[in-house]
Design a protein around this motif. Structure first.
Motif, PDB file in Angstrom:
ATOM      1  N   GLY A 128     -10.536  21.094 -30.563  1.00 47.16           N
ATOM      2  CA  GLY A 128     -10.437  22.375 -29.895  1.00 47.16           C
ATOM      3  C   GLY A 128     -10.909  23.509 -30.770  1.00 47.16           C
ATOM      4  O   GLY A 128     -11.486  23.319 -31.840  1.00 47.16           O
ATOM      5  N   TYR A 129     -10.608  24.730 -30.322  1.00 50.46           N
ATOM      6  CA  TYR A 129     -11.167  25.896 -31.005  1.00 50.46           C
ATOM      7  C   TYR A 129     -10.184  27.058 -31.044  1.00 50.46           C
ATOM      8  O   TYR A 129      -9.593  27.345 -32.061  1.00 50.46           O
ATOM      9  CB  TYR A 129     -12.467  26.289 -30.302  1.00 50.46           C
ATOM     10  N   GLY A 130      -9.998  27.719 -29.900  1.00 51.62           N
ATOM     11  CA  GLY A 130      -9.229  28.949 -29.888  1.00 51.62           C
ATOM     12  C   GLY A 130      -7.898  28.818 -29.168  1.00 51.62           C
ATOM     13  O   GLY A 130      -7.496  27.740 -28.725  1.00 51.62           O
ATOM     14  N   THR A 131      -7.234  29.958 -29.029  1.00 49.09           N
ATOM     15  CA  THR A 131      -5.929  29.973 -28.378  1.00 49.09           C
ATOM     16  C   THR A 131      -6.007  29.713 -26.874  1.00 49.09           C
ATOM     17  O   THR A 131      -5.230  28.904 -26.355  1.00 49.09           O
ATOM     18  CB  THR A 131      -5.218  31.309 -28.663  1.00 49.09           C
ATOM     19  N   GLY A 136      -4.129  26.256 -22.965  1.00 52.45           N
ATOM     20  CA  GLY A 136      -4.389  25.836 -21.605  1.00 52.45           C
ATOM     21  C   GLY A 136      -4.461  24.330 -21.422  1.00 52.45           C
ATOM     22  O   GLY A 136      -4.145  23.808 -20.350  1.00 52.45           O
ATOM     23  N   LEU A 137      -4.880  23.624 -22.473  1.00 53.24           N
ATOM     24  CA  LEU A 137      -5.068  22.177 -22.369  1.00 53.24           C
ATOM     25  C   LEU A 137      -3.933  21.368 -22.991  1.00 53.24           C
ATOM     26  O   LEU A 137      -3.917  20.141 -22.868  1.00 53.24           O
ATOM     27  CB  LEU A 137      -6.389  21.775 -23.037  1.00 53.24           C
ATOM     28  N   ALA A 138      -3.001  22.035 -23.637  1.00 49.66           N
ATOM     29  CA  ALA A 138      -1.979  21.321 -24.405  1.00 49.66           C
ATOM     30  C   ALA A 138      -1.163  20.366 -23.549  1.00 49.66           C
ATOM     31  O   ALA A 138      -0.887  19.230 -23.951  1.00 49.66           O
ATOM     32  CB  ALA A 138      -1.060  22.320 -25.111  1.00 49.66           C
ATOM     33  N   LEU A 148      -5.195  16.880 -29.699  1.00 47.12           N
ATOM     34  CA  LEU A 148      -6.055  18.057 -29.639  1.00 47.12           C
ATOM     35  C   LEU A 148      -5.940  18.783 -30.968  1.00 47.12           C
ATOM     36  O   LEU A 148      -4.887  19.322 -31.308  1.00 47.12           O
ATOM     37  CB  LEU A 148      -5.635  18.964 -28.484  1.00 47.12           C
ATOM     38  N   LEU A 149      -7.026  18.777 -31.739  1.00 45.51           N
ATOM     39  CA  LEU A 149      -7.073  19.445 -33.031  1.00 45.51           C
ATOM     40  C   LEU A 149      -7.742  20.792 -32.815  1.00 45.51           C
ATOM     41  O   LEU A 149      -8.959  20.885 -32.707  1.00 45.51           O
ATOM     42  CB  LEU A 149      -7.869  18.613 -34.045  1.00 45.51           C
TER      43      LEU A 149
END
Length: 487
Positions: A128-131, A136-138, A148-149
Motif C-alpha cells: 500500500g501507500y497512503g492513509t 479503506g482496504l484494511a 497490506l504493507l
C-alpha cells in the motif's frame, strides 16, 4: 482516474526487469519449500518454487503524486533486482502496480478489479501507500487474509479492536481552551503492517523535540484528512503532557488552495495571535512552532507563507517570534529546497523514521545498495525508453525500497519455516519479528500478535543553508505506551 500499470518484458530473459516472469516462463503458480538439504545447508535453508504474486497501489496522478512516483520506483527497482538475481529464495515476484489518484473510492475499485483477476488467489500481499487507500482496504484485506504493507496511520497498528475515549485539548478560534471527549474505535487490523514510526508516535516525538529546543506554544496547520487530523490530536495531547502550550488549528488543505490563499490564511492567523496578546492576554505566548501534518507540496506552501508573514509583520508589536515549522515525515524531503528556496532554510524541520537518500550519518550499511539500484535501473529505463534518465534521489525512494525489503524478509521467514508462501503464513511470520535489522535504513523492527507498532525512533533533520538536510542529533526515541495503541 484509475490507471493500471502492468509491468511486462519484451525480452525473454529472467532478468524480468519490471515484469511478471510467469508471462514468459512456464513456472507453476503455487509455492512450496523443498525439504532437500543436499546443498549442505540446515533444515531452514529451503527453496521457494514458483511465482509470488504481489499487488501495489500507489498515487502517481493525485495530490501526492510527487511522493508516489519515487516511492513506487523504490519498490519496483527492489523487485526487479530480486528477479534478476533469482527472486526470493528461488521464487520470482510478479507485481502489478495500479494508480488510485489518492482517492478512497478509487482504491475500492482497484481492489475489486484485482479480485476479479484469475491470479487473485495467488496474491499473497498488497503493498500500500497512503492513509486513504490503507484505511479503506484494511477490512477487506483482513477478510481476504492478505497482508497490506502500507500507510502508517496509528489506528492501523492495532491488530485487535480498539475502543477508547481520549480527552483532546483544543484552543478555539476565540482563544478559549476546550477539551473534546474523542472516541477512537476500530475493528482491528490484523493484516496491516508498516516499517516506520506511526504518524501519531511521530507527532508525539515532534512535541518532545520542540520542548527540548525551548519552544513555548505549538500551532497545528493541517488538512481535514485522517492522515492529518489523527496525528494532530495525538500531538496536542502529548504537548500538554510535556508542559507545552498548544495553539489554534489552521486548516490548510492538500489541494485546491494556491499560494496566495496560504499566505492570506497564515498572515491572518498571526495577526490574530498579536491582537490576542495585545488586547486580551499580555501573558499569552504567541505561537513559535507550527506542526505541519500535510505532504511535501503543501508543506512548502506553509513554509513560504510563514516566511512572508514574518516579513509582513516585522517591526510590529507585540513582536512575532522566529516561527519554526516541524513536519510529518511525508511532509518533508530533500526536494523542498528546490521548490521553497531561502524561506525553508533553518526554519523547516522534519521527523524522519528512515535514512534520507545518500545520508551516511546514521551508519546505514544498506544505503550504498539503495543508490546502486537507483542508478542502475534509471539507466536501464532510459535506454529502453530513449528518454533522459529520471532521478528519484530522495527519501520517498528509500521508503519504497524499505517497504519492498520488509516484504522480502517476511517471505524469507516463511520459506525458512518450510511453509507455503501464503498471506496467513506471511502475517504469522511478520509477527515473530524481533529487532530485525534493516541495514540501518530505519530502526530495528519488531511486531507482536497484539501490537503492530514496529519502532518508535525518529531522526530530526532541518533544511540547511546549502539546501541539504542537516541532521539534528540525537535521534529521538519514545516509549510506546500501551494506552496509545490505535490512536
Amino acid at each position: 482516474m484509475i490507471r493500471r500499470i502492468k509491468w511486462s518484458m519484451a525480452a525473454l530473459s529472467c532478468a524480468c526487469g519490471m515484469l511478471a516472469c510467469a508471462d514468459i516462463l512456464d513456472i507453476p503458480s503455487d509455492r512450496y519449500v523443498s525439504a532437500s538439504t543436499a546443498d549442505g545447508g540446515d533444515a531452514g535453508d529451503g527453496r521457494c518454487v514458483g511465482n509470488i504474486e504481489v499487488r501495489i497501489i500507489i498515487d502517481v496522478t493525485g495530490p501526492t503524486k510527487t511522493l508516489g512516483a519515487p516511492y513506487l520506483a523504490g519498490e519496483q527497482d527492489y523487485f526487479r533486482e530480486l528477479n534478476e538475481n533469482g527472486g526470493i529464495k528461488g521464487c520470482h515476484i510478479n507485481f502489478v502496480s495500479t494508480d488510485y489518484g489518492y482517492k478512497a473510492d478509487n482504491a475500492q475499485q482497484v481492489y475489486e478489479g484485482w479480485k476479479a483477476d484469475p491470479t487473485w488467489p495467488q496474491v499473497v500481499a498488497i503493498l500500500g501507500y497512503g492513509t486513504p487507500d490503507t484505511l479503506g482496504l484494511a477490512d477487506k484485506v483482513a477478510a481476504d487474509k492478505k497482508p497490506l504493507l502500507g500507510g502508517q496511520h496509528a489506528s492501523l497498528a492495532s491488530p485487535d479492536a480498539v475502543s477508547i475515549d481520549v480527552t483532546v485539548p483544543e484552543i478555539g478560534q476565540n482563544f478559549a481552551r476546550n477539551t473534546l471527549r474523542t472516541h477512537f474505535a476500530t475493528n482491528g487490523y490484523p493484516y496491516n503492517f508498516f516499517a516506520f514510526t506511526d504518524y501519531s508516535t511521530g507527532a508525539r516525538i515532534a512535541m518532545f523535540h520542540i520542548k527540548t529546543l525551548g519552544g513555548k506554544r505549538v500551532g497545528f496547520f493541517v488538512c481535514d484528512d485522517p492522515y492529518c487530523t489523527g496525528p494532530a490530536q495525538a500531538g496536542r495531547v502529548h504537548a500538554e503532557s510535556l508542559g507545552l502550550d498548544i495553539g489554534r488549528v489552521l486548516p490548510l488543505q492538500q489541494s485546491g488552495q494556491d499560494q496566495a490563499a496560504y499566505d492570506a490564511a497564515v498572515l491572518q492567523y498571526f495577526k490574530d495571535e498579536q491582537a490576542h496578546k495585545k488586547n486580551d492576554d499580555p501573558s499569552y505566548n504567541i505561537v513559535d512552532w507550527v506542526w505541519g501534518g500535510n505532504t511535501t507540496t503543501t508543506s512548502v506552501q506553509m513554509a513560504i507563507a510563514l516566511s512572508r508573514m514574518k516579513s509582513a509583520l516585522a517591526g510590529t508589536t507585540p513582536p512575532i517570534p522566529d516561527v519554526q515549522l516541524i513536519l510529518n515525515n511525508n511532509g518533508f524531503s530533500e526536494d523542498m529546497y528546490t521548490i521553497c528556496g531561502v524561506p525553508c532554510v533553518n526554519a523547516v524541520h522534519g521527523i524522519v523514521p528512515y535514512t534520507p537518500y545518500g545520508d551516511s550519518s546514521r551508519g546505514s550499511s544498506e544505503m550504498t545498495r539503495v543508490m546502486e539500484l537507483h542508478d542502475k535501473w534509471r539507466q536501464i529505463d532510459a535506454a529502453q525508453s530513449g528518454a533522459a534518465a529520471s532521478s528519484y534521489k530522495n527519501v520517498r525512494y528509500v521508503q519504497g525500497y524499505i517497504n519492498a525489503m520488509l516484504f522480502r524478509l517476511g517471505v524469507e521467514a516463511v520459506v525458512s519455516q518450510r511453509k507455503p508462501v501464503t498471506g496467513e503464513n506471511l502475517r504469522a511470520a511478520l509477527e515473530t519479528f524481533r529487532n530485525i535489522d534493516m541495514g540501518g535504513l530505519t530502526d530495528r523492527l519488531s511486531y507482536g500478535e497484539k501490537d503492530h507498532r514496529p519502532q518508535s525512533t525518529e531522526a530530526i533533520y532541518k533544511i540547511g543553508t546549502d539546501g541539504k538536510l542537516v541532521r539534528e542529533p540525537p535521534d529521538r526515541t519514545i516509549s510506546l505506551e500501551s494506552s496509545w495503541l490505535g490512536w
